[in-house]
Design a protein around this motif. Structure first.
Motif, short mmCIF file in Angstrom:
data_model
loop_
_atom_site.label_atom_id
_atom_site.label_comp_id
_atom_site.label_asym_id
_atom_site.label_seq_id
_atom_site.Cartn_x
_atom_site.Cartn_y
_atom_site.Cartn_z
N THR A 7 -0.28 -26.07 12.05
CA THR A 7 -0.06 -25.48 13.37
C THR A 7 0.57 -24.11 13.20
O THR A 7 1.64 -23.98 12.62
CB THR A 7 0.87 -26.36 14.24
OG1 THR A 7 0.32 -27.67 14.35
CG2 THR A 7 1.02 -25.77 15.63
N ASP A 45 -4.45 -34.09 19.65
CA ASP A 45 -3.48 -33.52 20.57
C ASP A 45 -3.92 -33.70 22.02
O ASP A 45 -5.10 -33.91 22.31
CB ASP A 45 -3.35 -32.01 20.34
CG ASP A 45 -2.62 -31.68 19.07
OD1 ASP A 45 -1.45 -32.07 18.95
OD2 ASP A 45 -3.22 -31.04 18.20
N PHE A 83 7.10 -28.19 18.32
CA PHE A 83 6.11 -28.55 17.31
C PHE A 83 6.85 -29.13 16.10
O PHE A 83 7.95 -28.67 15.78
CB PHE A 83 5.30 -27.32 16.89
CG PHE A 83 4.53 -26.70 18.02
CD1 PHE A 83 3.25 -27.14 18.33
CD2 PHE A 83 5.08 -25.68 18.78
CE1 PHE A 83 2.53 -26.58 19.37
CE2 PHE A 83 4.37 -25.11 19.83
CZ PHE A 83 3.09 -25.56 20.12
N GLY A 160 0.80 -22.68 20.43
CA GLY A 160 0.55 -23.19 19.09
C GLY A 160 -0.92 -23.52 18.90
O GLY A 160 -1.57 -24.02 19.82
N THR A 162 -3.26 -25.78 16.59
CA THR A 162 -3.24 -26.85 15.60
C THR A 162 -4.65 -27.09 15.09
O THR A 162 -5.57 -27.35 15.86
CB THR A 162 -2.66 -28.14 16.20
OG1 THR A 162 -1.32 -27.88 16.65
CG2 THR A 162 -2.63 -29.26 15.17
N THR A 188 3.97 -21.33 10.30
CA THR A 188 2.92 -22.34 10.15
C THR A 188 3.53 -23.64 9.66
O THR A 188 4.15 -23.68 8.61
CB THR A 188 1.83 -21.86 9.16
OG1 THR A 188 1.29 -20.63 9.64
CG2 THR A 188 0.71 -22.88 9.06
#
Length: 193
Positions: A7, A45, A83, A160, A162, A188
């Motif tokens: 991510t 997600d 995250f 973000g 991913t 990252t």
């Protein structure tokens, strides 16, 4: 076995510019053929829908062989999000004001409750609009979103990207993402579920 992800988190995007920045990045990735334009059921997600690798997927990764898994695509998250790297936990956190590193685990990787105490619940609070931490070393307050985490385990951000089950993203690709974000600071996270 498990699902791996990377991510790229924009640490500077505001609530107002996260969605336009995310849409601009997605448009660029589609135009370059790095991801496909059609949203499909290919990520773990959000609603499960993302963008599968496109014909030029290899422009972004160090291994051109695509992974043949159901979860294999890009999910773009916008909005206040904490995250994380999935399995495990952060080994240490560093205060943004005094640069003191606080060890959160002992030598056997067991959590140190007293070290976690000032940080407890602050990530969740940040996701809901708060999240101030008083550093146990300098005693000054700062937002949990400004703290750094060993091995980039956590990151607080409004945007973000991913990448599920992709080969390692190249340094050049990550730099280009940062450039397209207007030079914003990024981090990252790499993890596994």
């Amino acid at each position: 076995m498990g699902d791996y992800f990377q991510t790229i988190v924009d640490l500077d995007a505001t609530e107002q510019d996260a969605a336009p920045l995310g849409a601009g990045l997605l448009d660029w990735l589609i135009a370059e053929g790095i991801v496909s334009a059609e949203r499909t059921d290919c990520v773990l997600d959000g609603d499960g829908y993302g963008n599968a690798p496109g014909p030029n997927y290899a422009k972004a990764v160090d291994d051109p062989e695509p992974v043949d898994l159901w979860s294999n695509g890009l999910y773009v998250a916008t909005g206040r999000t904490v995250f994380d790297s999935g399995q495990g936990d952060a080994g240490a956190a560093t205060c943004p004001l005094c640069a003191t590193e606080i060890r959160l685990v002992d030598d056997t990787w067991c959590p140190v409750d007293s070290a976690w105490a000032p940080l407890a619940g602050r990530l969740g609070a940040w996701a809901n609009g708060e999240g101030v931490v008083e550093c146990p070393s300098c005693r000054r307050p700062s937002g949990i979103d400004r703290w750094s985490w060993e091995d980039d385990y956590y990151a607080c951000g409004q945007l973000g990207l991913t990448f599920w089950n992709w080969a390692e993203l190249t340094h050049g690709f990550e730099q280009e993402v940062r450039r397209r974000l207007g030079g914003h600071r990024t981090v990252t996270l790499r993890g596994k579920l």
